[in-house]
Motif scaffolding. Sequence first.
Motif: not given
Length: 272
Positions: A104-115, A123-126, A151-159, A179-183
Amino acid sequence: MERKLIAIDLDGTTLNKQSQVSPKTKAVLTAARQAGHLVSIVTGRPNRLSANIYDDLNLDGPMINFNGSLGHIPHHEWAGEYQYTFDRGIAFDLLAHRAELGIQMIAAEGKHLFLAMQDQPRQIGFFPSVLQSNQILNQKSLTQNPTSLTIAVDRSHQDQLLSYLRHNFNDQIDAAPWGGPDSVVELGAKGIQKATGVEVLAHHYHVQRANIIAFGDEHNDRAMIDYAGWGVAMQNATPAIKQLANDVTAVDNDHDGLANYLADYLHLDVAE
């Protein structure tokens, strides 16, 4: 007492359930530093979401972000700065296969990177619920290798996603579900963990492992708690972390568990 290096996780440990540093936690960590001990944040969070806490605690040494993949001193140049990255081609592969993998979502990050790429505002936490145009992740915009992919993924697809990552990229990355509620599954460079960063800190400060005390609550704290001479699990920690630790705080992160434990352990006199 010999000088201690105190490695502190943020979420579920130093921060309360409102993601804040309590006045008592701030007072105890300040008193620990005034007594000559060293305090370092070692977190899974990106630097963009921990520099404010670093500043609030008036820290001035290195901070470890992205579960050990980035070590730096905020607002300053540091000769010891390091950052582990992995091939951006992995991000492109996941973008191409996102429908079949339930991404559902992919975020790529680094010290000076957010895409990031998301199919609809979420709305996922961060992460921002709506992305600016210059924050869109695609083949063109990602010009550098990332430090982290979240990566936010459908719970049924996580495995299925974890299996796909193991099958295709096991030699390049480690994949860990949150850990926690978000997949959510987080990718980092192969073999890099919070202990990687704590070892850098120990060398920088010339502190023996026996004089490292580490606090944590989740699976990503495992290597750090194992590496430290004295590993402390929060009362709210996972059963596996409690089992691994040398000790467990009497109360949880919402009741100053870390602060109370540290004040007692270091014999600090902190006004209530």
